[in-house]
Write an enzyme that holds these catalytic residues in place. Sequence first.
Site, PDB file in Angstrom:
ATOM      1  N   CYS A  77       0.813  -1.076   0.026  1.00 57.24           N
ATOM      2  CA  CYS A  77       0.086   0.155   0.151  1.00 57.24           C
ATOM      3  C   CYS A  77       1.054   1.270   0.000  1.00 57.24           C
ATOM      4  O   CYS A  77       2.039   1.212  -0.394  1.00 57.24           O
ATOM      5  CB  CYS A  77      -0.890  -0.002   1.199  1.00 57.24           C
ATOM      6  SG  CYS A  77      -0.166   0.055   2.718  1.00 57.24           S
ATOM      7  N   MET A  78       0.416   2.086   0.294  1.00 59.83           N
ATOM      8  CA  MET A  78       1.301   3.652   0.504  1.00 59.83           C
ATOM      9  C   MET A  78       2.449   3.526   0.973  1.00 59.83           C
ATOM     10  O   MET A  78       3.377   4.093   0.882  1.00 59.83           O
ATOM     11  CB  MET A  78       0.251   4.931   0.676  1.00 59.83           C
ATOM     12  CG  MET A  78      -0.733   5.076  -0.096  1.00 59.83           C
ATOM     13  SD  MET A  78      -1.603   6.514   0.442  1.00 59.83           S
ATOM     14  CE  MET A  78      -0.644   7.967   0.443  1.00 59.83           C
TER      15      MET A  78
END
EC number: 2.7.1.192
Length: 476
Positions: A28-29
């Site tokens: 994810c980020m």
Amino acid sequence: MATIDNAMIHSLIQHLGGKSNIQSVTNCMTRLRVTLHDSSVVDKDELKKIQGVLGVVEADEQLQLILGPGKATKAAEMMKASLGDNMSSPSLQEIARTQKQQIKSAQTSSIHQFFAKFATIFTPLIPGFIGAGLLLGLATVLQQAFVAGVENPNAFLVDLIAYMKVFSKGLFSFLSILIGYNAAKAFGGSGVNGAILASLFILGYNPEATKGIYSGLSNFFGLTIDPRGNIIGVLIAAIVGAKVERWVRKFIPDSLDMALTSTVTLLIMGCFTFLFIMPIGVYLFNGMSWLFSNLNGNPLGTAVLAGLFLISVMLGIHQGFVPVYFALVETQGFNALFPVLAMAGAGQVGAALALYFKANKGAVLRDQIKGAIIPGFLGIGEPLIYGVTLPRVKPFITACIGGAAGGFTIGLIAYLGFPMGLNTVFGPSGLLAIPLMTSPNGVLPAIATYLLGTVVAYATGFITTYFFATKDVDLS
């Protein structure tokens, strides 16, 4: 500041149990998410010692390594390249062991797993929320500064403002379909079925209406159709639809699966949605809106929400707030809860700065904070949580206190008659959220309120940490 290189990837793979133990890699980020065949062979202590690893979190069947924004994507790409075709199929014993671990996990943390699925629903949409929200914010500022009250505004500027706003209108007009698609996939169904069920909440059922798309149905076999309920109804329909689809598939021959499974699922779920989900969704939506609207207008309520938000992030259930964001935007025209919760990140920044000044020059802690503080200012708080404050406990508590102070400030201003919020459902927090603030009193008062709350959270987090949370705390 640590860099993602081949040596680091090699170390990660080694302490994850080797290439043969890695089943899949995603990100994810800020997190590298690794699904393993056997988590018992992982050396978590050694993983935490690797330069650049800010934290290690176990969630569902995954091991998540906190690396920071941008770095997680690069690490995932490099690890996939390094693994190549070596991600072997598990043996029968490994499959049995994995199944046992998953069943045990489901028995002990089913609520956590349910909320964790919300991340897979909403996280892919965040860049769109941010982009459309920033454009809408800039367009609103331009409109108030150069168009509102002007007798003959510049024609090009008027067109530019309309152009910048159209993306937000497009996003919110069809957002339910995107959410329905993602929700169905997250819970094991076909995304397109979730999108179709979500469209039932967008279509119109009044043949005389001048807006929207008429569905061709004015009633459901004589019963009134009320498509309200917004995102709550969409989520329920998509999630239940995924379960129904999986149940239907058990009775459909493989040769007829493509033709009949979705057909039967839609017929069942369409009826269920019109008769039960839409009416229930209305009550849930209105109740949620009422509850959080009243909490947001109460400074004590906003203090509690902001103060506890870091704990919800730590537990991985913070995505559960997203449906509330939709409810608030629908009823108030802006997301009044988001800036309150964003104060938690500001309190975290203040606590980290206090630790930086308390630590000796050359301390490893200072290097860790240097690498995580800029993302913290920009609203990405996980590196600070898992790498700095949470391992030391006391600074994590004072960071929560700082967030509560910022939340109290915003709630107090709202209580005095000046509410504000985000102009979109979801967006960046920290300083990046400034241009997305809006209020019935205009953009500038909203920005001023947000900045005041942020400064209060910074200061409270710093002061409480500096004076009360460094004794007997590792500052090396």
